[in-house]
Design a protein around this motif. Structure first.
Motif, short mmCIF file in Angstrom:
data_model
loop_
_atom_site.label_atom_id
_atom_site.label_comp_id
_atom_site.label_asym_id
_atom_site.label_seq_id
_atom_site.Cartn_x
_atom_site.Cartn_y
_atom_site.Cartn_z
N LYS A 110 0.83 -1.20 0.00
CA LYS A 110 0.00 0.00 0.00
C LYS A 110 0.87 1.26 0.00
O LYS A 110 0.58 2.22 -0.72
CB LYS A 110 -0.93 -0.01 1.22
CG LYS A 110 -2.05 -1.03 1.15
CD LYS A 110 -2.91 -1.00 2.40
CE LYS A 110 -3.61 0.33 2.57
NZ LYS A 110 -4.51 0.34 3.75
N CYS B 66 2.54 1.64 -3.47
CA CYS B 66 1.56 2.12 -4.46
C CYS B 66 1.24 3.60 -4.24
O CYS B 66 1.12 4.37 -5.21
CB CYS B 66 0.29 1.29 -4.37
SG CYS B 66 0.47 -0.43 -4.89
N HIS B 67 1.13 4.00 -2.99
CA HIS B 67 0.83 5.41 -2.69
C HIS B 67 1.99 6.31 -3.12
O HIS B 67 1.77 7.37 -3.74
CB HIS B 67 0.57 5.58 -1.20
CG HIS B 67 0.32 6.99 -0.78
ND1 HIS B 67 -0.84 7.68 -1.10
CD2 HIS B 67 1.10 7.88 -0.08
CE1 HIS B 67 -0.77 8.90 -0.61
NE2 HIS B 67 0.40 9.05 0.01
N HIS B 68 3.23 5.89 -2.82
CA HIS B 68 4.39 6.67 -3.21
C HIS B 68 4.50 6.77 -4.73
O HIS B 68 4.78 7.85 -5.28
CB HIS B 68 5.66 6.05 -2.65
CG HIS B 68 5.82 6.26 -1.18
ND1 HIS B 68 6.89 5.77 -0.46
CD2 HIS B 68 5.05 6.92 -0.26
CE1 HIS B 68 6.78 6.11 0.80
NE2 HIS B 68 5.65 6.80 0.95
N HIS C 217 2.13 6.56 -6.87
CA HIS C 217 1.04 7.41 -7.35
C HIS C 217 1.40 8.89 -7.18
O HIS C 217 1.17 9.70 -8.09
CB HIS C 217 -0.24 7.08 -6.60
CG HIS C 217 -1.41 7.93 -6.99
ND1 HIS C 217 -2.03 7.83 -8.22
CD2 HIS C 217 -2.08 8.91 -6.31
CE1 HIS C 217 -3.02 8.69 -8.28
NE2 HIS C 217 -3.08 9.37 -7.14
N GLN C 218 1.96 9.26 -6.02
CA GLN C 218 2.32 10.64 -5.76
C GLN C 218 3.41 11.11 -6.72
O GLN C 218 3.35 12.22 -7.27
CB GLN C 218 2.81 10.79 -4.31
CG GLN C 218 1.72 10.56 -3.27
CD GLN C 218 0.59 11.57 -3.39
OE1 GLN C 218 0.82 12.75 -3.65
NE2 GLN C 218 -0.64 11.11 -3.21
N HIS D 137 3.49 5.05 -12.78
CA HIS D 137 2.72 4.46 -11.69
C HIS D 137 2.51 2.98 -11.94
O HIS D 137 2.67 2.15 -11.03
CB HIS D 137 1.38 5.18 -11.54
CG HIS D 137 0.52 4.60 -10.46
ND1 HIS D 137 -0.43 3.63 -10.72
CD2 HIS D 137 0.48 4.83 -9.12
CE1 HIS D 137 -1.02 3.28 -9.58
NE2 HIS D 137 -0.50 4.01 -8.61
N THR E 186 4.36 0.18 -9.60
CA THR E 186 3.44 -0.65 -8.82
C THR E 186 3.58 -2.12 -9.20
O THR E 186 3.62 -3.00 -8.32
CB THR E 186 1.99 -0.21 -9.05
OG1 THR E 186 1.86 1.17 -8.70
CG2 THR E 186 1.04 -1.02 -8.20
#
Length: 335
Positions: free
Chosen positions: A223, A226-228, A230-231, A243, A247
């Protein structure tokens, strides 16, 4: 009496004066668990024992290289490599234990040495699995506390994890030697003699607890990754490409780690819970052998894929290898 990973064969009848080819646990209470043997060297070597010994040889050679590289390379002193060194040391000892088990099984007849060998294997494999958990925890904190990861405090908690890992492993390994074995009560034996059924169930339950904890931590790591990604993708305006690639790489790496660990150890752990000592020992061999493969694959996943260790190996083998780029210490999340 010495440790033997042998299959009972009630159909074999020795000639007069000839040593029994396979041990009888009790003449009226035979079982198919891995057993100690009091037989002389007049019987053929069990092919399962040969495969376990070969597996131990490969494990010892692979991990000896990793331990030597980390020990003799001053730049590999970060918390990440300390934990990888702990894993390689545990797997190295496990490989040596499998080799010694084979030697003592067919050469030396000593109940004391047999118990020490069993305890040695239990401690080594426990340390290996616990080191995997420690690496998982370290990876999680390297992402969760990325700004403060490279600090003195990180090295302190790594040392605490190592003390806990090896302390618990040594404790579990000493239990058979200190008396928690079934030598005096064969009816209490598990699928792996001389370990009692309660001892094996404790080890299996501990494995499942570690496996669930690793699943939870890697899910959280996934998680965060994936968040990093995405940012970063939003900032660079390349969401569709960067991304997806980042990912996919992160998820695939985690899947390989957990998939390898689970596929190697789950069959044996489950059989430890449901198996009975009367079952044919081929079932124990068939589940135990894949479990040893985890120690064979660990150095490939955690060490040989690492750029710094690859660089050190090239320098060791060639002596003239020149790195194309500057050395950069990497965090566990990049391994």
């Amino acid at each position: 009496m010495n440790e033997s990973l042998v299959v009972n064969d009630s159909s074999a009848t020795p000639a007069s004066g000839e040593a029994l080819p396979w041990i009888e646990a009790e003449s009226s209470d035979r079982n198919g668990s891995l057993e100690f043997s009091t037989a002389a060297l007049d019987f053929p070597i069990n092919p399962w024992d040969i495969m376990l010994c070969m597996s131990g040889t490969v494990i010892a050679c692979e991990n000896a290289i990793v331990v030597a590289i980390i020990f003799y390379t001053p730049t590999l002193r970060t918390p990440m490599f300390v934990l990888i060194g702990s894993l390689a040391t545990a797997d190295l000892l496990a490989g040596m234990g499998l080799i010694l088990n084979f030697v003592f099984q067919y050469v030396i007849s000593s109940e004391t040495i047999s118990l020490i060998t069993v305890g040695f294997l239990v401690a080594s494999f426990t340390a290996s699995i616990s080191s995997l958990l420690a690496i998982t925890v370290d990876r999680y904190f390297s992402l969760y506390n990325a700004l403060t990861y490279f600090s003195e405090k990180t090295l302190q908690y790594v040392h605490l994890m190592l003390v806990g890992t090896w302390g618990v492993s040594l404790f579990l390994g000493l239990l058979p030697v200190l008396g928690w074995n079934c030598l005096g009560e064969p009816a209490s034996c598990s699928i792996v003699r001389p370990l009692t059924r309660s001892n094996v169930m404790l080890l299996a339950t501990s494995f499942f607890a570690i496996f669930v904890l690793m699943l939870t931590l890697y899910f959280k790591i996934c998680k965060i990754v994936c968040h990093h990604a995405h940012q970063i993708a939003l900032q660079q305006h390349f969401f569709a490409t960067s991304h997806y690639v980042a990912t996919k790489k992160g998820v695939s790496t985690l899947a390989i780690i957990l998939g390898t660990f689970g596929a190697s150890w789950l069959p044996f752990a489950i059989y430890c819970l449901v198996g009975e000592r009367e079952y044919p020992s081929v079932y124990t061999y068939a589940t135990l052998l894949p479990a040893t493969y985890n120690s064979m694959i660990n150095p490939i996943i955690y060490a040989y894929r690492n750029a710094e260790i690859q660089r050190s190996i090239y320098m060791l083998l060639c002596g003239c290898f020149q790195a194309n780029g500057a050395y950069r210490s990497r965090s566990p999340s990049e391994v």
